[in-house]
Design an enzyme around this catalytic site. Structure first.
Site, PDB file in Angstrom:
ATOM      1  N   THR A 147     -29.341  15.873  33.182  1.00 48.28           N
ATOM      2  CA  THR A 147     -28.485  15.352  32.125  1.00 48.28           C
ATOM      3  C   THR A 147     -28.406  13.835  32.206  1.00 48.28           C
ATOM      4  O   THR A 147     -28.818  13.221  33.191  1.00 48.28           O
ATOM      5  CB  THR A 147     -27.048  15.898  32.242  1.00 48.28           C
ATOM      6  OG1 THR A 147     -26.359  15.223  33.306  1.00 48.28           O
ATOM      7  CG2 THR A 147     -27.021  17.391  32.468  1.00 48.28           C
ATOM      8  N   ASP A 148     -27.835  13.245  31.182  1.00 51.32           N
ATOM      9  CA  ASP A 148     -27.417  11.854  31.270  1.00 51.32           C
ATOM     10  C   ASP A 148     -25.974  11.841  31.771  1.00 51.32           C
ATOM     11  O   ASP A 148     -25.370  12.882  32.035  1.00 51.32           O
ATOM     12  CB  ASP A 148     -27.565  11.167  29.912  1.00 51.32           C
ATOM     13  CG  ASP A 148     -27.753   9.659  30.034  1.00 51.32           C
ATOM     14  OD1 ASP A 148     -27.354   9.084  31.066  1.00 51.32           O
ATOM     15  OD2 ASP A 148     -28.283   9.047  29.095  1.00 51.32           O
TER      16      ASP A 148
END
Length: 782
Positions: free
Chosen positions: A312-313
């Site tokens: 994920t970011d």
């Protein structure tokens, strides 16, 4: 629920025998995939979920809280123990206090973390940073131009070399993973991350992205090489296509557009072997990408065949609940993301992800099969990096860290990126005895040369690390002599986080300083920023900078306008006042030196624009627009160049010499839709200076079942030509290169008439049969 959470850590930890088995498996002759599968079977559920958890460094350092570390930096043994022994965390990212560290400090910190991880779990940590134009968070590292500048070189080999040097210097700090390259498309000039991209064209981006992966990961993607790092292509997919132009705001995108202009760059990097990928933080058609099974699994993992790690970011699983309101709880957000196809969560500040995910598995809401798949992908990357055998490095093994050789490569990249956009009556190059006024807010700033992600996230700490480098002012003084150079800023940027505010406005001082000089070098543009802090409501360059330009123009002294900016700020109100215009983008620590050498003619400029430079806020277009979007009748490639709605066209850039094109030919005037052919052209340096030219091949589909783009870039090559020299350039092209996404979401090359353009030359081509090139998986992903 509370009782369940409390009992989570009562499970038996990995035993000494399991440690031995993991070590034995890791050192066996099995494939990395099989090694990873077997290692995963030795881990407990808690250890598996820990592998999927990534926290930021501030969480485990001595300090007031998880958001602020003490200086000097040191790990907190109790917090490290909690993270690794209790929560089994498998990955750490970022720097502490948003500040660069020495490679010695990095080695100290990461060595301690790796020793703890190996002793507690038997599996090494995976440490990652945003090393995007050099080893961003390491003092003394070599900084190259930002990606938009590397794209402006139109030199993939330079980009590969820059990534290779970045990998070497990142690994010198015991960091084996970089969150780079960005393969988002810079198609909206308002977007604050456009400078992190390779520009608006998907072919240029694909070529540059593949070169970056090759540089980071090395030959055959062999990450056991101590000089290589795992690349992370980001942010999958269509980040930057936001309707508003503001960061992380909603995107509304038809699948035909996604496949035509946003997906190919990722496919090229996946085909180049990139080991990891980061996900778009935003929302596409109402669904957060982090919760979209069709994008993360159907498209990425099944259709594109991506076998690596999906991360994920920053805090984006939490954002599914906190920001996007798609899940009623954080726990439900975890369920949505992991089931959609996320393998690792960049949490980054707490351990709620691990608690929630363990509960979800125990409740049957997330399958053990999905967990094992995710952890296998993670462990495979760690095996590929040889971290089980060598979890940390020694700076002594990296004697070229920050070396002259590396600096020379960065200087070359900067000099090839800088783009000459206007040169009325050959005002440039300047004579070496010229008397000049250097002025503008960007004239004496290392911060603006580097941009964001430079020693700190927003680039505001650059001045603490760059004493040995030269600003534009210092470089011009070094070149022309201090006695020939006057300086008056006229105005300056606020340096306390108000990135677009200006202060110390004294335009009259700059006007007075223009007395007695021959030329004015006016350095304007932007202060540093990235992500949401860089959002704009007005793309025009600031009113203060316009006023400074107008006042200086009234002196009658010729103005050389230097643009030092991360995106094309509108200059149509003041551009006519300049005799010369040079675009530096964000050229890095050697940008001042490179610019000075270009100003006096020691370097012949060769950069070309990687995006269309707009003239007006309601004329934000890309070169590959549709015919109905044109304000003028578009018959050929060079009608676009003359368009009145743009300041400068994509692919444009001047030289101090002239290049003539002739004898454009195709090997076959008619081809089948799947047939290959060659395009050749003669290029002559007809001027008196040696120079570099970017030879660009464009195609135009005259008629198609889906309205075609006006033109499309298909090939390019950067060549060196001595004065008077002629070279024959040949491109091999395939029928599929002329394909587009049809109404059925398949690539198709349709029979019909095409035109090919190189320079001012054009030639006709006929495709005699229609050929479809099916994709690998399902239609209708959006």
């Amino acid at each position: 629920m509370i009782a369940l959470a409390a009992s989570i850590y009562s499970c038996s930890p990995t035993t000494a025998n399991d440690f031995n088995n993991i070590e034995k498996i890791a050192s066996s002759n099995l494939s990395n995939e099989e090694k990873a599968r077997q290692i995963v079977q030795k881990l407990t559920l808690e250890e598996k979920v820990g592998q999927m958890t990534q926290i930021t460094l501030d969480v485990i350092t001595k300090g007031k809280n998880a958001f602020e570390s003490d200086e000097p930096l040191s790990l907190d043994a109790k917090l490290v123990k909690e993270a690794i022994a209790k929560y089994k965390v498998g990955s750490v990212l970022n720097t502490a206090n948003n500040r660069a560290r020495t490679p010695e400090k990095w080695n100290e910190v990461i060595t301690m973390l790796q020793k703890e991880s190996m002793s507690e779990i038997g599996v090494p940590l995976l440490y990652g940073v945003d090393a995007i134009h050099g080893t961003t968070y390491t003092a003394g590292a070599t900084f190259f131009p930002q990606q938009i500048g590397m794209a402006a070189t139109w030199n993939p080999e330079l980009n590969r070399i820059g990534s290779e040097i970045c990998a070497y210097e990142t690994r010198a700090s015991s960091i084996p993973w970089t969150f780079s390259p960005v393969l988002d498309m810079g198609r909206n000039p308002a977007w604050p991350r456009i400078w992190e991209t390779y520009g608006e064209d998907v072919y240029l981006t694909s070529v540059m992205g593949a070169a970056a992966v090759d540089g980071y990961e090395g030959k055959n993607n062999d990450l056991t090489n101590k000089n290589a790092v795992a690349s992370c292509i980001k942010h999958f997919v269509a980040y930057g296509a936001e309707k508003s132009g503001k960061d992380r705001t909603p995107t509304y995108l038809p699948e035909i557009e996604l496949r035509e202009h946003y997906l190919p760059s990722y496919k090229a990097a996946i085909d180049a072997g990139s080991h990891t990928i980061m996900i778009n933080s935003g929302i596409i058609n109402g669904i957060p990408v982090h919760a979209n099974y069709k994008i993360l699994t159907t498209l990425l993992k099944e259709e594109l065949g991506f076998k690596g790690l999906v991360v994920t970011d920053w805090a984006d699983i939490e954002n599914i609940h906190n920001r996007d309101k798609v899940s009623a709880t954080h726990k439900e957000a975890v369920k949505l993301a992991i089931n959609a196809g996320i393998d690792m969560a960049m949490v980054p500040y707490n351990y709620n992800f691990t608690t929630n995910l363990i509960e979800l598995v125990n409740e049957g809401e997330v399958s053990m099969e999905r967990i094992d798949d995710a952890v296998t992908r993670i462990v495979q990357v760690k095996l590929a990096l040889n971290l089980f055998d060598k979890p940390y490095t020694d700076i002594k093994d990296y004697p070229d860290f920050g070396s002259k050789k590396h600096e020379d490569a960065a200087y070359k990249a900067a000099s090839e990126s800088i783009t000459l956009l206007k040169n009325n009556k050959n005002i440039l190059p300047l004579p070496k005895n010229a008397k000049v006024l250097v002025t503008g807010p960007n004239a004496n700033s290392m911060r603006t040369l580097n941009g964001g992600w430079s020693y700190s996230w927003q680039g505001e700490k650059v001045h603490e690390f760059t004493d040995k480098y030269n600003t534009i002012l210092k470089s011009i003084q070094n070149k022309l002599g201090k006695s020939n150079v006057k300086y008056a800023a006229g105005l300056e940027y606020v340096n306390d986080g108000q990135y677009f505010e200006e202060q110390n406005i004294n335009i009259q001082e700059a006007v007075n300083a223009a007395k007695g000089v021959d030329y004015i070098v006016l350095c304007i543009g932007e202060n540093t920023y990235t992500e949401a802090p860089g959002n704009l409501d007005d793309l025009y360059i600031s009113k203060n900078q316009e006023a400074l330009t107008e006042a200086l123009a009234k002196t009658g002294k010729p103005i050389i306008m230097v643009l030092n900016e991360g995106r094309p700020r509108l200059i149509s109100n003041i551009e006519p006042l300049a005799k010369g215009v040079i675009h530096t983008y964000l050229p890095g620590n050697f940008g001042g030196d490179a610019l000075a050498d270009i100003l006096v003619g020691e370097v012949n400029p060769s950069g070309k624009l990687p995006y269309t430079y707009p003239k007006y806020p309601n004329a934000l277009t890309t070169y590959d627009h549709k015919p109905s979007e044109s304000s003028e009748k578009m018959e050929g490639m060079y009608d676009y160049v003359g368009s009145t709605s743009i300041q400068y066209p994509f692919g444009y850039g001047l030289s101090y010499t002239d290049f003539d094109y002739s004898n454009l030919k195709v090997s076959k005037s008619e081809i089948a839709g799947d047939e290959s052919f060659t395009v050749s052209v003669k290029v002559k340096n007809s001027g008196k200076r040696d120079g570099q030219e970017v030879v660009q091949l464009f195609s135009k589909d005259l008629y198609a079942s889906v309205t075609p783009d006006v033109v499309r870039l298909r090939r390019f090559d950067k060549i060196d030509l001595k004065a008077g020299e002629t070279k024959d350039i040949t491109f091999k092209v395939f029928g599929k290169d002329l394909a587009f996404i049809g109404q059925d979401m398949e690539y198709v090359t349709e029979k019909g008439d095409f035109k090919l353009y190189v320079g001012d030359q054009e030639v006709d081509l006929k495709v005699t049969s229609t050929v479809k090139f099916p994709k690998n998986s399902n239609k209708g992903i959006l």
